[in-house]
Scaffold this active site. Structure first.
Site, mmCIF file in Angstrom:
data_model
loop_
_atom_site.group_PDB
_atom_site.id
_atom_site.type_symbol
_atom_site.label_atom_id
_atom_site.label_comp_id
_atom_site.label_asym_id
_atom_site.label_seq_id
_atom_site.Cartn_x
_atom_site.Cartn_y
_atom_site.Cartn_z
ATOM 1 N N VAL A 43 -11.594 -10.171 -5.497
ATOM 2 C CA VAL A 43 -11.891 -8.739 -5.441
ATOM 3 C C VAL A 43 -10.676 -8.041 -4.849
ATOM 4 O O VAL A 43 -9.994 -8.608 -3.998
ATOM 5 C CB VAL A 43 -13.168 -8.460 -4.610
ATOM 6 C CG1 VAL A 43 -13.241 -7.020 -4.135
ATOM 7 C CG2 VAL A 43 -14.411 -8.800 -5.434
ATOM 8 N N CYS A 44 -10.437 -6.825 -5.303
ATOM 9 C CA CYS A 44 -9.362 -5.981 -4.765
ATOM 10 C C CYS A 44 -8.022 -6.724 -4.900
ATOM 11 O O CYS A 44 -7.786 -7.394 -5.908
ATOM 12 C CB CYS A 44 -9.710 -5.593 -3.329
ATOM 13 S SG CYS A 44 -8.862 -4.112 -2.709
ATOM 14 N N THR A 45 -7.168 -6.650 -3.892
ATOM 15 C CA THR A 45 -5.842 -7.267 -4.004
ATOM 16 C C THR A 45 -5.882 -8.786 -3.813
ATOM 17 O O THR A 45 -4.819 -9.422 -3.823
ATOM 18 C CB THR A 45 -4.878 -6.624 -2.990
ATOM 19 O OG1 THR A 45 -5.494 -6.603 -1.708
ATOM 20 C CG2 THR A 45 -4.539 -5.213 -3.405
#
Lengths: 230, 230
Positions: free
Chosen positions: B103-105
């Site tokens: 998820v995300c970076t």
């Protein structure tokens, strides 16, 4: 002189539903000039409902005065009903707070401390009506505000609650900026998040599976009310 | 004999964006017959981006084989680029995993380990295009699936990601039941959660404020790629 930082005090306790507070906490962490405290009896790691532990940042005794008092929910929320130190902590903190808030069944803990008597409030859908036992006025909304009380419904509603609070404290522009920063543009793959939208079979299954739990909670509530009346 | 529990392995690291994994973790905690492990070098509490600490449940050395490997994001995701023990851990775990996810970076950490080369993947909107530097194919969707990789966009998209995964692993009915249990019926008070929906002024402010951060990340990436080429 710079303004003193806003103090947010979160009551942490064993068997907390972790997303009840980790959701809002992500929003709080982007508030300008704000300190967030996770308060509990000791600084030992506290087990969440998900098994793993979160470490409190301050004891109840050493906790600064809250501008915002926040109580998450979970099964553990009902275990502090007869913890007079916690209830007293909540009452003292609430006295000076600008906002007294909760998510999910955290509203029951506030209510057990007498802090929702006569207030409109919400909670997780499966427990909501039981708020009435504690003298609160149950309202089936995602976020409910009554005077300086703001309560959120079940678990994930904490994120919506936190944006309502952000706007109250800092205005719409900052709230919107935080929303973009954490890319809060929800797109659930199913539309089954409330008892109104869900299949009745799924609703019934959860109600049946949690029947014993609700009964235990009513018993705990009854005992707590009895003790309070002593 | 009962089936062996599903093993979900979460990489935990200092300065993780805590909601990147605490969101999905709430959904994981309701999966049937599932064990969730928070893995890091040691069992010492790990500071999150929100200040307070989460306690890992297992060291990288002692971690069981993952059926689902999951990497959250945050500034700390870029600090493990040159941590060869972590990258090796991810590669070994990914080999046997049914699903390799982020998820995300966190997608940058997977990519740094070479695990997204040639895969369509997503990330936080403000960093997404940089995935290209790592040989992944950036896709601007909330959840992106390519073969056995599933990546989520910024922070809160982790909750949507987790429901996509739930449906893959256990079918729609269980996913829908978990959605109702955590009352995931989002109602953000503003509609500002993606750069397409947000005021351009707010978008520009975040881009400007995070410019230095993105530059540092590119430098870290360059160094990591250099090291990997040695």
């Amino acid at each position: 002189m710079a303004d003193a930082p806003l103090q947010i005090v979160v009551l942490l306790f064993p068997n907390v539903t972790q997303l009840d507070f980790t959701g809002p906490a992500q929003v709080f962490s982007k508030f300008p000039n704000t300190e967030v405290h996770l308060a509990w009896h000791t600084l030992d790691p506290v087990p969440t409902d998900a098994g793993w532990c979160i470490v409190p940042t301050v004891t109840l005794d050493d906790c600064p005065r809250a501008d915002v008092l926040f109580v998450p929910g979970g099964n553990g929320a009902f275990d502090v009903f007869d913890d007079l130190v916690v209830l007293d902590f909540l009452r003292r903190q609430a006295e000076g707070a600008r906002w007294v808030t909760s998510v999910c069944t955290g509203s029951f803990t506030l209510a057990a401390a007498g802090l929702l008597t006569g207030y409109r409030a919400t909670s997780h859908w499966a427990s909501l009506q039981m708020l009435d036992t504690f003298g609160a006025l149950p309202v089936s909304n995602r976020v409910v505000r009554d005077r300086n009380r703001i309560t959120g419904a079940g678990v994930t509603s904490g994120i919506d609650f936190a944006f309502v609070l952000a706007a109250e404290l800092f205005g719409d522009e900052i709230a919107r900026s935080i929303q973009l920063a954490i890319e809060y543009d929800p797109a659930p793959p199913f539309d089954n998040g409330s008892p109104e939208k869900a299949d009745q079979a799924v609703v019934n299954k959860i109600i049946a599976a949690t029947h014993g739990l609700r009964f235990q909670r009513v018993q705990k509530a009854a005992r707590a009310l009895e003790t309070a009346g002593d």
